[in-house]
Design an enzyme around this catalytic site. Structure first.
Site, short mmCIF file in Angstrom:
data_model
loop_
_atom_site.label_atom_id
_atom_site.label_comp_id
_atom_site.label_asym_id
_atom_site.label_seq_id
_atom_site.Cartn_x
_atom_site.Cartn_y
_atom_site.Cartn_z
N VAL A 241 0.86 -1.18 0.00
CA VAL A 241 0.00 0.00 0.00
C VAL A 241 0.90 1.23 0.00
CG1 VAL A 241 -1.83 1.26 1.18
CG2 VAL A 241 -1.76 -1.25 1.29
N ASP A 352 -11.70 -10.89 8.40
CA ASP A 352 -10.27 -10.62 8.64
C ASP A 352 -10.09 -9.35 9.46
OD1 ASP A 352 -7.62 -11.34 8.49
OD2 ASP A 352 -7.26 -10.34 6.58
#
Length: 545
Positions: A241, A352
């Site tokens: 990211v 998650d």
């Protein structure tokens, strides 16, 4: 603005839209002033008095100033700068724009061309532009409104005139769009559909024809300094990211798919199709995507404070999160999950939830991120089963880890782990306590039974903590991680229990202790050294049946 002094009348029909104000009492005088900065003040003078009193001043913030960002600009009060061009537009004068003179506004990057094909992009949560040149039809549906606008080449944008009950009516704009302002929170005003040439249209994802703004690879490459390693702010199962800054000054987070990732186009489409339909202050906002050859990227709003694990698991940075911040973060995450489980269009199971998937904005408000492996339920469905177990060891519920069963209670288990990590500042892994080897859950359970629960609290919270809130967080955390799914509370109950101190809580039962030895790996340690925001990698385990 109705008050005891002034009566307000709102007129809204096919020909005009306006407000009118009338004094309720003849004994009171009123006047309006407008200065050169666009500030409006209303004064009142009571009978027998010689002093004019200020009743109110408008605007209350910089974005409230009419036409602050000029034609086709949008004012974002938290933006830097606050004025930005709408998607598909560029500053009319870059020199003026860079000098923070936004009056000239923006023009289209690519001209409209009805013959070449056009469509619309979705601009969410905005105060609608001024009705300077518009058309209203209250009887049309959204789809009829879209078709009507497409047929008229001069129609620039449209939206529902009535947003209740799923939306109805048709409001169309012609000419430049003036005075658009981004709104925040769950009570944001409305959405608008902005006309775009075919080349500027977003990518269609999945069977629901979801359209997202499409970012050019060149623009994303420039924004991230050619995907420089120095711009990496995290990495997960999908890939790295990057932090980026677009030409218009907007800061973004670019989630770039790695060719070696275990996640592929399916997870990419899944994340887009789910999160593009979600709107909540505690969910990260997806701005668009970039698809170019083998490149697959998701463009998100940038969270300047990174992820939660960046703070709570670091010996120095954890001191920056006082108890008040942690408790508000716990509440925010819980409200975000409640929205996913109960209030969104589909019931969504995140699967998650973990500290590295909770991002913090400039004011430390939490936003749940990473919906790549989330599942959605429709109708009355409440649970599912998979042969592919995907998630992160230490946050997985026992029934999901061992048999692939997942439900809203799987997310509740993950939240319980997260609550205990927030309180303790420690990961749910094997902890060393003299001759015992316990996970964080085991340690918390032991302290609870010995009536020593406060010993779980991170020492750096001693000065800022509220003991009753700490104990409540621990107890709710233990209720969430109970071994049997049916014993765990719903998210509605969790939010209620955390928010109401006078409510007595049930005693928790034995927690589920599922934890894999491989949860802590050398690669995880190296990731922490390399990236500012470490992300415990999502694990995929294929199970034979």
């Amino acid at each position: 603005m109705n008050s005891t002094v002034i009566a307000c009348t709102f007129v809204y029909d096919d020909k005009e839209v306006y407000y009118s104000y009338e004094l309720r009492y003849s004994s009171i005088l009123s006047r309006l002033t407008l200065n050169s900065s666009g500030i409006i003040r209303r004064y009142v003078l009571n009978e027998g008095s010689s002093d004019w009193l200020i009743m109110y001043t408008l605007p209350y913030d910089m974005c409230g100033e009419y036409g602050k960002c000029g034609p086709n600009g949008i004012c974002r009060i938290n933006g830097n700068p606050i004025c930005q061009c709408l998607d598909g537009f560029v500053p009319k004068s870059k020199v003026d724009w860079d000098a923070l003179n936004w009056a000239g506004g923006c023009i289209r990057r690519t001209p409209l061309d009805c013959k070449q094909g056009e469509g619309f992009i979705w601009l969410r949560n905005v105060k609608l532009p001024d009705l300077l040149d518009f058309r209203l039809n209250r009887s049309m549906t959204s789809q009829e409104c879209k078709r009507e606008c497409l047929k008229d080449c001069s129609c620039i944008a449209f939206t529902n005139s009535n947003i209740t009950d799923g939306g109805s009516g048709c409001l169309m704009w012609f000419g430049d769009l003036i005075d658009i302002q981004e709104c925040h929170g769950e009570n944001s005003e409305q959405d608008i559909y902005l006309r775009m040439p075919k080349s500027e249209l977003g990518v269609k994802i999945g069977s629901d024809d979801i359209e997202l703004p499409s970012y050019q690879l060149e623009a994303v490459t420039t924004a991230t300094k050619s995907f420089s390693v120095s711009n990496i702010i995290g990495e997960g199962g999908f890939g790295p990211v990057y932090k980026g800054r677009l030409e218009n000054g907007l800061e973004i987070a670019v989630k770039r798919h790695s060719q070696t990732s275990g996640q592929g186009l399916g997870e990419f489409k899944n994340e887009v199709s789910l999160i593009s339909s979600l709107q909540h202050r505690n969910l990260v906002r997806l701005l668009g995507c970039c698809l170019d050859g083998n490149e697959r990227m998701l463009i998100y709003e940038y969270m300047p404070n990174g992820s939660l694990d960046y703070f709570i698991f670091d010996q120095s940075r954890k001191k920056l999160l006082a108890w008040k911040n942690r408790f508000e973060i716990a509440l925010g995450i819980s409200r975000g999950l409640l929205y996913l489980h109960q209030d969104s269009r589909l019931r969504i199971i995140h699967r998650d939830l973990k500290a590295s998937n909770v991002l913090l904005d400039s004011e430390l408000n939490p936003k749940i991120s990473d919906f790549g492996i989330a599942k959605s339920f429709g109708g009355d469905q409440t649970e599912g089963k998979t042969r592919t177990v995907i998630g992160t060891y230490g946050y997985m519920s026992p029934e999901y880890a061992f048999s692939g069963k997942y439900s809203v209670k799987s997310d509740v288990f993950s939240l319980g782990v997260l609550l205990l990590e927030l309180v303790s500042g420690r990961r749910n892994r094997i902890l060393d306590h003299s001759d015992q080897h316990l996970s964080l859950l085991g340690h918390a359970w032991q302290l609870w039974n010995e009536d020593k629960a406060l010993q779980l609290m991170d020492k750096c919270l001693k000065e800022s903590s509220v003991e009753s809130q700490v104990l409540r967080c621990i107890q709710v955390g233990l209720l969430c991680v109970q071994k049997l799914a049916e014993d765990r509370p719903t998210m509605a109950a969790v939010v209620f229990m955390l928010s109401n101190e006078i409510v007595s809580l049930p005693q928790p039962k034995h927690p589920g202790f599922f934890l894999k030895d491989s949860y802590t790996t050398a690669s995880e340690a190296s990731a922490e050294e390399r990236f500012q925001t470490k992300n415990a990698v999502t694990i995929t385990v294929l199970e034979g049946r």
